[in-house]
Design an enzyme around this catalytic site. Structure first.
Site, mmCIF file in Angstrom:
data_model
loop_
_atom_site.group_PDB
_atom_site.id
_atom_site.type_symbol
_atom_site.label_atom_id
_atom_site.label_comp_id
_atom_site.label_asym_id
_atom_site.label_seq_id
_atom_site.Cartn_x
_atom_site.Cartn_y
_atom_site.Cartn_z
ATOM 1 N N TRP A 197 -1.665 5.413 -11.389
ATOM 2 C CA TRP A 197 -1.586 3.950 -11.304
ATOM 3 C C TRP A 197 -2.811 3.322 -10.651
ATOM 4 O O TRP A 197 -2.798 2.163 -10.268
ATOM 5 C CB TRP A 197 -0.312 3.519 -10.573
ATOM 6 N N GLU A 214 7.650 11.607 -0.554
ATOM 7 C CA GLU A 214 6.814 11.704 -1.762
ATOM 8 C C GLU A 214 5.348 11.702 -1.380
ATOM 9 O O GLU A 214 4.934 10.937 -0.511
ATOM 10 C CB GLU A 214 6.983 10.469 -2.657
ATOM 11 N N PHE A 251 1.040 10.989 -16.999
ATOM 12 C CA PHE A 251 -0.225 11.547 -16.520
ATOM 13 C C PHE A 251 -0.286 11.630 -14.993
ATOM 14 O O PHE A 251 -1.357 11.815 -14.414
ATOM 15 C CB PHE A 251 -1.413 10.757 -17.075
ATOM 16 N N HIS A 252 0.869 11.483 -14.363
ATOM 17 C CA HIS A 252 0.941 11.648 -12.907
ATOM 18 C C HIS A 252 1.155 13.131 -12.624
ATOM 19 O O HIS A 252 1.952 13.788 -13.282
ATOM 20 C CB HIS A 252 2.119 10.830 -12.374
ATOM 21 N N GLU A 254 4.776 7.601 -16.484
ATOM 22 C CA GLU A 254 4.144 8.468 -15.482
ATOM 23 C C GLU A 254 3.788 9.845 -16.032
ATOM 24 O O GLU A 254 3.688 10.813 -15.289
ATOM 25 C CB GLU A 254 5.047 8.560 -14.255
ATOM 26 N N ASN A 293 15.233 3.377 -3.953
ATOM 27 C CA ASN A 293 13.933 4.050 -3.959
ATOM 28 C C ASN A 293 12.861 3.029 -3.650
ATOM 29 O O ASN A 293 12.775 1.990 -4.309
ATOM 30 C CB ASN A 293 13.636 4.682 -5.323
ATOM 31 N N GLU A 294 12.083 3.312 -2.635
ATOM 32 C CA GLU A 294 10.997 2.410 -2.256
ATOM 33 C C GLU A 294 11.425 0.958 -2.431
ATOM 34 O O GLU A 294 10.830 0.201 -3.213
ATOM 35 C CB GLU A 294 9.738 2.704 -3.070
HETATM 36 C C1 GAL Z 1 6.367 5.955 -6.102
HETATM 37 C C2 GAL Z 1 7.746 6.043 -6.717
HETATM 38 C C3 GAL Z 1 7.915 7.256 -7.589
HETATM 39 C C4 GAL Z 1 6.717 7.419 -8.486
HETATM 40 C C5 GAL Z 1 5.484 7.506 -7.641
HETATM 41 C C6 GAL Z 1 4.229 7.717 -8.447
HETATM 42 O O1 GAL Z 1 6.049 4.649 -5.804
HETATM 43 O O2 GAL Z 1 8.722 6.073 -5.709
HETATM 44 O O3 GAL Z 1 9.085 7.089 -8.358
HETATM 45 O O4 GAL Z 1 6.644 6.328 -9.340
HETATM 46 O O5 GAL Z 1 5.326 6.320 -6.939
HETATM 47 O O6 GAL Z 1 3.088 7.746 -7.632
#
Ligand code: GAL
Length: 679
Positions: A315, A307, A357-358, A355, A148-149
């Site tokens: 963040w 995503e 509050f995402h 995360e 992932n990323e």
């Molecule tokens: C990305 C990541 C995800 C999540 C997302 C939040 O960098 O792949 O798992 O953390 O950010 O914005």
């Protein structure tokens, strides 16, 4: 591309391991209601599936996969290697990545592994082998989501294993120490190496570090992460040869450490993650640039937005929620640039963890929320757009983007830290976009022959053949525009002597002998054929050899250097085209003025005629509009996306697939979006 019907799909990360089973049935029902076609499962589930060494629990995942299959939802199954389980971190602390001061990162977050750790590699492949064999024939499996990323948090690792791998990489690149010593210029500051064993990852030192070493370390770090991708992908190809794989990129304005043009060659399908950067002045302009860059890595083929966010992230310093309609408009921006799948992080907003509050598709408030309702509207819009499957985007303008030049510009000891590699390319893209002109963002080795305009922004380091290739493109009729701080060094960072911009001197018909970077906030006036312009960041002392001068630095004593009154923008006729030099960074209106002339000379027109009252808009912050056309078999679809506060009128007629109605020269309201099947 991916075995999902229809090929235009809505999707998201799905993390059911965070939730009790009671929720899982509701998940499927809500996904169906929203039109979700693909979910990424198990991205951070290594510890859930293998909670202790040798202890395996796949039953929960079996159930999740079966539920999704019954619900008609396809799975992009994650290899699960992005985050290691605590038992592995404690058993092998040497897996941890190390920062440039030599401190190891502890677990407690994610990606706490060194890309060069052999122990990590072995364990990750063992885990993946078991996972892949278990689900190889599962009917829901449509795509592998590798890691992932890669490099999001561990892109530069200064561990001992990194140093050892760096030495191997250097031997392969240079063969012998003489070549390396020359490339790095180690005669300077007594840095001559007499053995490869003396070389380490460039941890902090007393003063500026060797630029050649820093640049190579960045290249090496990108390669080390790509190696992990290759190892996982190769294993998957042996177990599930028919299932494509992808690792999600972060093509954006702040992440330039992974060389995605090279990585893209290793992908079955390019996928990308993007978040609005509210710490930049122009988040939606930035989105547009990032999406074009992603299309460049995908070489124009369709790609997947793996995503983005339905609303706020968690963040940034202040996490702004998206306005009503923003979710749809941002999604369509990616589609306009060639994305066929639109996915989000994540399905359900987490109740706990970093995360929580995402935003997500199903917020803390549940489905009776404006976000979930807008997600359902997006699902409908995507279904209505399915006729665009296989369509692509074309552009007359190319902007060169080189990750290695970005790495070189991020090293220290340059004339000005105010030169940020991405700025000039984005400036050009923003100015073209304001004029309704779409641009491709391409690698330096891309075929440039079909373009009418080629822009080369701040390309500090240059491959030997580029100047000649650009000359050929210009001589056959293109307008080539090169900006300040380009053509300075070869690929090792050694300066090309005889006057700047070494590699492009002859092509541009100029010679420059000294840089005069401007202080923060300082501006310079230009005058000449292009009218009065304002610029910043950079000036230089330039003479022409066989170029004409289109703008000069104002003869202003405050400029405080011999460049005052001298050439600032030049143009040299080359064959039936021309080579332009822009020796400074104009403001937004300045960029528009320069590119208006370049595009007029090249015969480049806007995607569509349009009208917007821009009076009073500050170009630095106005989010503007995207006017991009996708085409297939003689059929065209116009994306008309209005991010600004003023209505936008486009001269087009046909059927708007978003609003589901015939339109003729429609007005796209502030914040509105149309995708018009053109008559
Ligand atoms: C990305 C990541 C995800 C999540 C997302 C939040 O960098 O792949 O798992 O953390 O950010 O914005």
């Amino acid at each position: 591309m991916v075995n999902v019907e229809p090929r235009f799909f809505l999707g998201c990360d799905y993390n059911p391991e965070q939730w009790p089973k009671e929720v899982w049935n509701e998940d499927i029902a809500l996904m169906q209601r929203a039109g979700v076609g693909l979910v990424s499962v198990g991205i951070f589930a290594w510890a859930r599936t293998c909670p202790e060494e040798g202890v395996w629990d796949f039953e929960w995942l079996d159930e999740v996969m079966d539920n999704l299959d019954r619900g008609g939802i396809k799975v992009s199954l994650a290899t699960g290697t992005a985050s290691i389980p605590p038992w592995l971190a404690r058993k092998h602390p040497e897996i941890a990545p190390v920062d440039e001061r030599g401190m190891a990162y502890d677990l407690g977050s994610r990606q706490t592994w060194a890309p060069t750790s052999e122990i990590y590699r072995r364990h990750s492949l063992e885990f993946l082998d078991k996972l892949a064999r278990r689900y190889a024939d599962h009917p829901a499996l449509a795509l592998w989501h590798v890691s992932n990323e890669l490099g999001c948090h561990n892109r530069h690792d200064y561990s001992d294993s990194a140093s050892a791998a760096f030495r191997v990489w250097l031997r392969n690149r240079y063969g012998d120490l003489d070549t390396l010593n020359h490339a790095w210029g180690t005669a300077f500051w007594s840095q001559h190496y007499s053995s490869f064993d003396q070389i380490t990852a460039p941890r902090v030192s007393t003063a500026q570090r060797n630029p050649g070493q820093l640049l190579d370390f960045s290249r090496f770090s990108s390669d080390a992460l790509l190696d992990q991708h290759r190892a996982e992908r190769d294993l998957l190809r042996t177990i599930t040869p028919g299932v494509p794989s992808s690792t999600n990129f972060m093509c954006n304005s702040v992440t330039t450490d992974m060389d995605y043009f090279r990585w893209a060659d290793e992908q079955d399908v390019v996928s990308q993650d993007h978040y609005l950067h509210h710490f930049l002045a122009d988040p939606e302009v930035e989105l547009s640039w990032s999406a074009a860059l992603t299309r460049g890595t995908a070489k124009g083929k369709p790609w997947i937005l793996m995503e983005h966010s339905t609303s706020a992230v968690n963040w940034q310093r202040i996490n702004k929620a998206k306005p009503v309609g923003g979710l749809l408009r941002n999604s369509l921006q990616h589609m306009a640039a060639g994305a066929d799948g639109i996915c989000f992080f994540q399905w359900r907003q987490s109740a706990a963890g970093a995360e929580r509050f995402h935003s997500a598709l199903v917020p803390h408030g549940g489905p009776e929320t404006r976000v979930y309702r807008e997600v359902c509207q997006l699902g409908e819009a995507i279904a209505n757009l399915s006729e665009l499957e296989g369509s692509t985007v074309e552009a007359d303008v190319a902007i060169l983007f080189d990750y290695e030049a970005a790495m070189a510009t991020a090293t220290h000891s340059l004339p000005s830290e105010a030169v940020n590699y991405v700025d000039a390319g984005r400036d050009a893209h923003r100015a073209l976009r304001a004029r309704g002109i779409n641009a491709d963002v391409v690698s330096p080795w891309a075929d440039l022959s079909g373009y009418k305009v080629v822009i080369v922004p701040t390309l500090q380091i240059v491959a030997d053949d580029l100047a000649e290739r650009l000359r050929t493109v210009a001589e056959s009729g293109a307008q080539v525009l090169i900006t300040y701080f380009s053509g300075i060094s070869d690929l090792t960072s050694r300066v090309i002597l005889g006057g700047y911009p070494g590699a492009f001197r002859d092509l541009l018909g100029i010679r420059s002998e000294e840089f005069y970077p401007l202080a923060d906030g300082e501006t310079v006036r230009l005058d000449g054929d292009l009218g009065e312009l304002t610029a910043r960041v950079w000036t230089e002392l330039l003479q022409t050899t066989d170029a004409e001068v289109l703008a000069r630095y104002a003869d202003d004593p405050e400029l405080g250097g011999p460049q005052a009154g001298g050439p600032a923008i030049t143009r040299a006729v080359r064959g039936s085209g021309a080579a332009w030099y822009l020796s400074t960074r104009p403001d937004d209106l300045g960029w528009r003025t320069v590119l208006d002339r370049v595009c007029a000379d090249a015969g480049v027109n806007p995607t569509v005629e349009f009208e917007v009252d821009e009076s009073g808009a500050d170009p630095a912050t106005d989010p503007g509009h995207d006017l991009i056309r996708r085409s297939k078999d003689g059929q065209h679809w116009l994306f008309a996306l209005n991010h600004g506060a003023r209505p936008l009128t486009v001269t087009a007629s046909g059927f708007d697939l978003v609003g589901q109605r015939e339109v003729e020269n429609p007005q796209v309201p502030a914040g509105g979006a149309m995708v018009i099947r053109e008559a």
